[in-house]
Motif scaffolding. Structure first.
Motif, mmCIF file in Angstrom:
data_model
loop_
_atom_site.group_PDB
_atom_site.id
_atom_site.type_symbol
_atom_site.label_atom_id
_atom_site.label_comp_id
_atom_site.label_asym_id
_atom_site.label_seq_id
_atom_site.Cartn_x
_atom_site.Cartn_y
_atom_site.Cartn_z
ATOM 1 N N VAL A 86 0.838 -1.194 0.000
ATOM 2 C CA VAL A 86 0.000 0.000 0.000
ATOM 3 C C VAL A 86 0.877 1.249 0.000
ATOM 4 O O VAL A 86 1.793 1.364 0.833
ATOM 5 C CB VAL A 86 -0.930 0.012 1.232
ATOM 6 C CG1 VAL A 86 -1.853 1.226 1.193
ATOM 7 C CG2 VAL A 86 -1.739 -1.274 1.303
ATOM 8 N N GLN A 87 0.614 2.165 -0.912
ATOM 9 C CA GLN A 87 1.357 3.424 -0.945
ATOM 10 C C GLN A 87 1.167 4.152 0.377
ATOM 11 O O GLN A 87 0.037 4.357 0.845
ATOM 12 C CB GLN A 87 0.868 4.308 -2.089
ATOM 13 C CG GLN A 87 1.457 5.715 -2.095
ATOM 14 C CD GLN A 87 2.960 5.742 -2.329
ATOM 15 O OE1 GLN A 87 3.456 5.091 -3.230
ATOM 16 N NE2 GLN A 87 3.677 6.492 -1.509
ATOM 17 N N CYS A 88 2.268 4.531 1.008
ATOM 18 C CA CYS A 88 2.165 5.202 2.303
ATOM 19 C C CYS A 88 1.427 6.531 2.145
ATOM 20 O O CYS A 88 1.568 7.238 1.148
ATOM 21 C CB CYS A 88 3.534 5.403 2.934
ATOM 22 S SG CYS A 88 4.725 6.372 1.983
ATOM 23 N N GLY A 89 0.600 6.855 3.126
ATOM 24 C CA GLY A 89 -0.233 8.044 3.080
ATOM 25 C C GLY A 89 -1.618 7.780 2.532
ATOM 26 O O GLY A 89 -2.438 8.701 2.434
ATOM 27 N N THR A 90 -1.893 6.510 2.176
ATOM 28 C CA THR A 90 -3.213 6.151 1.648
ATOM 29 C C THR A 90 -3.820 5.047 2.521
ATOM 30 O O THR A 90 -3.101 4.329 3.224
ATOM 31 C CB THR A 90 -3.123 5.653 0.193
ATOM 32 O OG1 THR A 90 -2.437 4.396 0.152
ATOM 33 C CG2 THR A 90 -2.384 6.666 -0.681
ATOM 34 N N PRO A 91 -5.145 4.891 2.484
ATOM 35 C CA PRO A 91 -5.784 3.882 3.337
ATOM 36 C C PRO A 91 -5.538 2.464 2.845
ATOM 37 O O PRO A 91 -5.321 2.227 1.657
ATOM 38 C CB PRO A 91 -7.274 4.241 3.234
ATOM 39 C CG PRO A 91 -7.408 4.921 1.919
ATOM 40 C CD PRO A 91 -6.129 5.685 1.718
ATOM 41 N N VAL A 92 -5.574 1.542 3.777
ATOM 42 C CA VAL A 92 -5.414 0.124 3.449
ATOM 43 C C VAL A 92 -6.742 -0.407 2.916
ATOM 44 O O VAL A 92 -7.765 -0.305 3.592
ATOM 45 C CB VAL A 92 -4.977 -0.683 4.684
ATOM 46 C CG1 VAL A 92 -4.893 -2.177 4.353
ATOM 47 C CG2 VAL A 92 -3.640 -0.178 5.208
ATOM 48 N N PRO A 93 -6.766 -0.959 1.709
ATOM 49 C CA PRO A 93 -8.023 -1.496 1.173
ATOM 50 C C PRO A 93 -8.432 -2.779 1.884
ATOM 51 O O PRO A 93 -7.648 -3.371 2.634
ATOM 52 C CB PRO A 93 -7.686 -1.761 -0.291
ATOM 53 C CG PRO A 93 -6.219 -2.015 -0.296
ATOM 54 C CD PRO A 93 -5.651 -1.123 0.767
ATOM 55 N N ALA A 94 -9.650 -3.207 1.637
ATOM 56 C CA ALA A 94 -10.128 -4.452 2.213
ATOM 57 C C ALA A 94 -9.233 -5.606 1.764
ATOM 58 O O ALA A 94 -8.808 -5.658 0.606
ATOM 59 C CB ALA A 94 -11.572 -4.699 1.777
ATOM 60 N N HIS A 95 -8.953 -6.512 2.694
ATOM 61 C CA HIS A 95 -8.058 -7.613 2.378
ATOM 62 C C HIS A 95 -8.365 -8.803 3.270
ATOM 63 O O HIS A 95 -9.036 -8.674 4.302
ATOM 64 C CB HIS A 95 -6.591 -7.189 2.547
ATOM 65 C CG HIS A 95 -6.267 -6.736 3.935
ATOM 66 N ND1 HIS A 95 -6.593 -5.490 4.418
ATOM 67 C CD2 HIS A 95 -5.631 -7.381 4.952
ATOM 68 C CE1 HIS A 95 -6.186 -5.356 5.667
ATOM 69 N NE2 HIS A 95 -5.603 -6.492 6.017
ATOM 70 N N GLY A 96 -7.871 -9.950 2.868
ATOM 71 C CA GLY A 96 -8.096 -11.163 3.621
ATOM 72 C C GLY A 96 -7.242 -11.231 4.871
ATOM 73 O O GLY A 96 -6.232 -10.517 4.999
ATOM 74 N N PRO A 97 -7.613 -12.107 5.806
ATOM 75 C CA PRO A 97 -6.888 -12.185 7.085
ATOM 76 C C PRO A 97 -5.453 -12.684 6.948
ATOM 77 O O PRO A 97 -4.624 -12.437 7.827
ATOM 78 C CB PRO A 97 -7.738 -13.168 7.907
ATOM 79 C CG PRO A 97 -8.470 -13.985 6.890
ATOM 80 C CD PRO A 97 -8.730 -13.059 5.743
ATOM 81 N N HIS A 98 -5.153 -13.371 5.854
ATOM 82 C CA HIS A 98 -3.805 -13.914 5.687
ATOM 83 C C HIS A 98 -2.951 -13.076 4.739
ATOM 84 O O HIS A 98 -1.831 -13.472 4.410
ATOM 85 C CB HIS A 98 -3.887 -15.353 5.174
ATOM 86 C CG HIS A 98 -4.644 -16.273 6.089
ATOM 87 N ND1 HIS A 98 -4.201 -16.589 7.359
ATOM 88 C CD2 HIS A 98 -5.828 -16.920 5.932
ATOM 89 C CE1 HIS A 98 -5.060 -17.395 7.931
ATOM 90 N NE2 HIS A 98 -6.060 -17.617 7.090
ATOM 91 N N GLU A 99 -3.460 -11.937 4.314
ATOM 92 C CA GLU A 99 -2.707 -11.058 3.422
ATOM 93 C C GLU A 99 -1.810 -10.154 4.261
ATOM 94 O O GLU A 99 -2.293 -9.404 5.116
ATOM 95 C CB GLU A 99 -3.684 -10.207 2.596
ATOM 96 C CG GLU A 99 -3.316 -10.098 1.141
ATOM 97 C CD GLU A 99 -4.407 -9.425 0.316
ATOM 98 O OE1 GLU A 99 -4.097 -9.015 -0.820
ATOM 99 O OE2 GLU A 99 -5.550 -9.332 0.789
ATOM 100 N N GLN A 100 -0.520 -10.219 4.027
ATOM 101 C CA GLN A 100 0.427 -9.393 4.776
ATOM 102 C C GLN A 100 0.444 -7.974 4.199
ATOM 103 O O GLN A 100 0.684 -7.788 3.012
ATOM 104 C CB GLN A 100 1.831 -10.004 4.707
ATOM 105 C CG GLN A 100 1.925 -11.399 5.298
ATOM 106 C CD GLN A 100 1.644 -11.418 6.786
ATOM 107 O OE1 GLN A 100 2.201 -10.613 7.538
ATOM 108 N NE2 GLN A 100 0.787 -12.316 7.220
#
Length: 409
Positions: free
Chosen positions: A95-109
């Protein structure tokens, strides 16, 4: 007694060994509605604009059988599917720093990019770091004493690269103490030897590095694109890889014109009844094929870089091979190779003196350029292999200051 009990605790947390310099925040950049002209390789976004593409320069994997990437406007999804039979698939969300984390699975680092601090448990990445101008982000390596890349050696001399050496290619305690954004964890074909599951439990963002298990040398070279994905340097990695690919394919086409394809032995005797070699679908076997040779174990279906095979089987296949391409490193001559294990002397290539090792520039155990500069120079390896297998085949001049292959006297 109380002081003696405290020493192991200090060593465990790394306080006595490692004191990483303070981390400086990336500057923030305001992005307009038209997006960016270049990826931000040393900056964050000041204000997120949904839907605006923050990665005008993208990359893709065309030869790697283990890596895939897809892009969103402000994030990248990387999937690692091992070519060896460990039965797992690993997903990373960059994820580009300064932007929100999109929805992701529980095992996605989840990893913010561009990263600032990197530790590698595999020396193969050191040359790629140099080629992408990222050595200043290296804070730890598996064995700093074996590095041959000049810029890496200079950084080590400055005391900025900490030695991660330990069981399983690194010490977990040292990795934690460096506080790296990403630890490139050596990926073993044997699951019990892998560190990344434990590191995730401890909060360390570990990315499995398995370039050595690729099925094609160009697939292995594409792992420099993984570094680019972590640092937003896709444009530079694409340009570098395109040159590597063009040179490799041109040399492979020349080797295909050779009048014969000699049988090739590779590996070395490990004890009295086994040979340490690699699978017939490994990138080193493909290199032999592309150089105009026939690997003695080419019908082996494994892509592993480390295979222990019965000596009788290897001898039956390779006893009459006229060329031995890749043997035990650090041997002064064919005579010392045979002295190290008399079984080596049973092979025709040893008796006739056509034995080659990828250890040019050897200065000690694991310390030679092939180890940390070979990953992104498969074209150099291919040219050297062609010359070993087909010395009469006319090839263009090989321009390199880091030869890898040495014929044992």
């Amino acid at each position: 007694m109380r002081r003696l009990q405290l020493i192991p605790l200090l060593l465990l947390c790394g306080c006595m060994q490692i004191a990483p310099p303070p981390r400086a925040a990336w500057p923030s950049v305001v992005v307009g509605v038209d997006g960016l002209s270049d990826n931000l390789d040393a900056a964050c976004v000041a204000e997120h604009r949904p839907g605006v593409d923050l990665f005008p320069h993208k990359t893709t994997f065309t030869h790697s059988v283990q890596l895939q990437v897809s892009y969103g406007p402000h994030y990248k999804r990387v999937r690692f599917t091992p070519s060896v039979g460990t039965g797992e698939t690993l997903d990373y969300l960059l994820v580009q720093c300064g932007t929100p984390v999109p929805a992701h699975g529980p095992h996605e680092q989840v990893i913010q990019v561009p990263i600032q601090r990197l530790v590698t448990g595999n020396a193969a990445m050191l040359g790629a770091l140099d080629e992408l101008g990222l050595v200043d982000r290296l804070y730890g390596a598996e064995n700093t004493r074996s590095a041959t890349v000049p810029s890496v050696r200079e950084r080590i001399a400055q005391g900025l690269v900490h030695d991660m050496w330990g069981y399983g290619h690194a010490s977990i305690e040292s990795v934690m103490a460096v506080q790296a954004d990403v630890y490139l964890s050596f990926y073993s074909a044997y699951p019990q030897g892998n560190m990344h599951p434990r590191l995730w439990e401890l909060g360390v963002r570990a990315i499995a590095q398995a370039d050595h298990h690729e099925t094609h040398p160009l697939g292995r070279a594409e792992w420099l694109k993984l570094l680019a994905l972590l640092t937003n340097r896709e444009a530079l990695a694409n340009a570098r890889f395109d040159r590597i690919e063009a040179q490799y394919l041109r040399l492979a086409a020349l080797a295909a014109t050779a009048p014969d394809r000699p049988l090739v032995m590779a590996g070395f005797a490990a004890g009295r009844d086994t040979v340490e070699t690699f699978g017939g679908r490994n990138q080193r076997a493909r290199l032999i094929h592309d150089a105009g040779g026939r690997f003695a174990l080419a019908d082996d279906a494994r892509s592993s870089s480390l295979v222990f095979e019965r000596f009788e089987k290897v001898y039956a296949r390779a006893a009459d091979a006229p060329v031995w391409l890749g043997t035990l490193g650090g041997q002064a001559s064919v005579r010392t190779l045979v002295d190290a294990n008399p079984l080596h002397g049973w092979f025709r290539a040893a008796r006739e003196g056509r034995v080659f090792a990828w250890d040019q520039g050897y200065t000690g155990a694991w310390a030679y350029p092939f180890q940390d500069q070979g990953m992104t120079r498969p074209h150099v390896q291919l040219a050297e292999a062609i010359r070993a297998l087909h010395p009469g085949l006319p090839l263009p001049p090989l321009v390199t200051d880091t030869p890898f292959l040495r014929r044992l006297p």
